[in-house]
Design a protein around this motif. Structure first.
Motif, PDB file in Angstrom:
ATOM      1  N   VAL A 176       0.836  -1.194   0.000  1.00 34.99           N
ATOM      2  CA  VAL A 176       0.000   0.000   0.000  1.00 34.99           C
ATOM      3  C   VAL A 176       0.871   1.243   0.000  1.00 34.99           C
ATOM      4  CG1 VAL A 176      -1.899  -1.190   1.176  1.00 34.99           C
ATOM      5  CG2 VAL A 176      -0.241   0.109   2.532  1.00 34.99           C
ATOM      6  N   ALA A 177       0.358   2.311  -0.628  1.00 37.82           N
ATOM      7  CA  ALA A 177       1.097   3.570  -0.729  1.00 37.82           C
ATOM      8  C   ALA A 177       0.102   4.709  -0.841  1.00 37.82           C
ATOM      9  CB  ALA A 177       2.021   3.554  -1.944  1.00 37.82           C
ATOM     10  N   GLY A 178       0.576   5.920  -0.538  1.00 41.90           N
ATOM     11  CA  GLY A 178      -0.225   7.106  -0.757  1.00 41.90           C
ATOM     12  C   GLY A 178      -0.907   7.639   0.489  1.00 41.90           C
ATOM     13  N   VAL A 179      -1.625   8.753   0.282  1.00 41.93           N
ATOM     14  CA  VAL A 179      -2.353   9.442   1.355  1.00 41.93           C
ATOM     15  C   VAL A 179      -3.771   9.698   0.869  1.00 41.93           C
ATOM     16  CG1 VAL A 179      -2.412  11.471   2.850  1.00 41.93           C
ATOM     17  CG2 VAL A 179      -0.204  10.560   2.090  1.00 41.93           C
ATOM     18  N   PRO A 180      -4.779   8.953   1.369  1.00 44.16           N
ATOM     19  CA  PRO A 180      -4.618   7.793   2.259  1.00 44.16           C
ATOM     20  C   PRO A 180      -4.066   6.600   1.494  1.00 44.16           C
ATOM     21  CG  PRO A 180      -6.913   8.002   1.607  1.00 44.16           C
ATOM     22  CD  PRO A 180      -6.192   9.202   1.029  1.00 44.16           C
ATOM     23  N   ALA A 181      -3.517   5.634   2.231  1.00 40.56           N
ATOM     24  CA  ALA A 181      -2.883   4.484   1.596  1.00 40.56           C
ATOM     25  C   ALA A 181      -3.901   3.615   0.861  1.00 40.56           C
ATOM     26  CB  ALA A 181      -2.162   3.653   2.650  1.00 40.56           C
ATOM     27  N   ARG A 182      -3.515   3.172  -0.331  1.00 45.84           N
ATOM     28  CA  ARG A 182      -4.325   2.251  -1.129  1.00 45.84           C
ATOM     29  C   ARG A 182      -3.427   1.134  -1.654  1.00 45.84           C
ATOM     30  NH1 ARG A 182      -6.396   7.346  -2.306  1.00 45.84           N
ATOM     31  NH2 ARG A 182      -8.667   7.532  -2.100  1.00 45.84           N
ATOM     32  N   ARG A 183      -4.027  -0.032  -1.892  1.00 43.82           N
ATOM     33  CA  ARG A 183      -3.228  -1.153  -2.390  1.00 43.82           C
ATOM     34  C   ARG A 183      -2.821  -0.900  -3.834  1.00 43.82           C
ATOM     35  NH1 ARG A 183      -3.255  -5.853  -5.075  1.00 43.82           N
ATOM     36  NH2 ARG A 183      -5.467  -5.765  -5.649  1.00 43.82           N
ATOM     37  N   ILE A 184      -1.514  -1.037  -4.101  1.00 39.77           N
ATOM     38  CA  ILE A 184      -0.996  -0.868  -5.450  1.00 39.77           C
ATOM     39  C   ILE A 184      -0.368  -2.149  -5.980  1.00 39.77           C
ATOM     40  CG2 ILE A 184      -0.642   1.608  -5.167  1.00 39.77           C
ATOM     41  CD1 ILE A 184       2.355   1.012  -4.782  1.00 39.77           C
ATOM     42  N   GLY A 185      -0.358  -3.197  -5.155  1.00 36.66           N
ATOM     43  CA  GLY A 185       0.215  -4.464  -5.587  1.00 36.66           C
ATOM     44  C   GLY A 185       0.242  -5.449  -4.440  1.00 36.66           C
ATOM     45  N   TRP A 186       0.951  -6.551  -4.681  1.00 38.41           N
ATOM     46  CA  TRP A 186       1.137  -7.587  -3.668  1.00 38.41           C
ATOM     47  C   TRP A 186       2.625  -7.822  -3.462  1.00 38.41           C
ATOM     48  CZ3 TRP A 186      -3.147  -8.764  -1.189  1.00 38.41           C
ATOM     49  CH2 TRP A 186      -4.377  -8.805  -1.846  1.00 38.41           C
ATOM     50  N   VAL A 187       3.013  -8.252  -2.260  1.00 36.93           N
ATOM     51  CA  VAL A 187       4.410  -8.579  -1.968  1.00 36.93           C
ATOM     52  C   VAL A 187       4.478  -9.959  -1.310  1.00 36.93           C
ATOM     53  CG1 VAL A 187       5.287  -6.229  -1.765  1.00 36.93           C
ATOM     54  CG2 VAL A 187       4.253  -7.322   0.218  1.00 36.93           C
ATOM     55  N   GLY A 188       5.615 -10.634  -1.523  1.00 40.34           N
ATOM     56  CA  GLY A 188       5.834 -11.940  -0.914  1.00 40.34           C
ATOM     57  C   GLY A 188       6.638 -11.836   0.365  1.00 40.34           C
ATOM     58  N   HIS A 189       7.052 -12.980   0.877  1.00 42.76           N
ATOM     59  CA  HIS A 189       7.830 -13.009   2.118  1.00 42.76           C
ATOM     60  C   HIS A 189       9.161 -12.281   1.974  1.00 42.76           C
ATOM     61  CE1 HIS A 189       5.701 -16.516   4.389  1.00 42.76           C
ATOM     62  NE2 HIS A 189       4.838 -15.764   3.731  1.00 42.76           N
TER      63      HIS A 189
END
Length: 206
Positions: free
Chosen positions: A154-167
């Motif tokens: 998540v990124a931004g103000v307010p935060a929003r999902r922009i992708g997925w991350v792994g371990h």
């Protein structure tokens, strides 16, 4: 209760009523309040603040000048970047409506909960009460006002999902199969479950 195997530098302010786990380090000018619990192998950076009763799992890193206010709960292996703020007051005021100074009885602290392996980037703010899912990543400077799913970026103000991350923390690549993702670093596969993501080898029945 401080483990004899922990390291607390002279300039740190650590309550004798805090619990510091074996192998943990508390560095210059950091403050750890009464009732706080640090697991084994934690690192508290210069000038960081750990509030009353805050709980950290094993191998957490709280970087310089981060502010972790009670009643925050951090899982295992959580990363808190420099100058991060985990708030605890949804409707902050210094005074009551009648102008009197607020005290501890005039408001109810609410906390931020962070799942295992999650990372909060530098200068991000998590506005309580919110829950950050396991292995999620909050980008530097983001302001989190809603719960973050496991493995979300998540990124931004307010935060929003922009992708997925792994371990590994790397952004995941689409495999071409709808709802399926792969880590470019480890080669492991993840699958969407509603609004969240699960590593395939951790799915029920796998």
């Amino acid at each position: 209760m401080h483990s004899p195997a922990s390291r607390i530098v002279d300039s740190a302010d650590v309550s004798p009523e805090a619990q510091i786990g074996e192998g943990s380090s508390v560095w210059h000018l950091a403050q750890v309040r009464e009732g706080a619990v640090l697991g084994t192998g934690c690192v508290i950076g210069r000038g960081a603040y750990i509030g009353t009763g805050v709980q950290l799992g094993d191998h957490c890193k709280v970087q310089n000048y981060a502010l972790v206010y009670e009643p925050a709960r951090l899982g295992q292996g959580v990363f808190i970047g420099p100058a991060v703020v985990l708030t605890n007051d949804t409707f902050p005021r210094a005074v009551n409506p009648d102008g009197t100074l607020k005290n501890a009885d005039d408001w109810q602290p609410v906390g931020v909960t962070i799942g295992d392996g999650a990372s909060i980037g530098a200068r991000a703010v998590c506005v309580a009460p919110v829950r950050i899912g396991a292995w999620a990543t909050v980008a530097a400077g983001a302001v989190v006002t809603k719960d973050v799913p496991a493995h979300a970026l998540v990124a931004g103000v307010p935060a929003r999902r922009i992708g997925w991350v792994g371990h590994s923390g790397r952004p995941l690549d689409a495999t071409g199969t709808p709802g399926e993702w792969r880590c470019p670093a480890e080669g492991t596969t993840y699958r969407e479950h509603g609004d969240s993501l699960v590593r395939v080898d951790e799915e029920t029945g796998q």
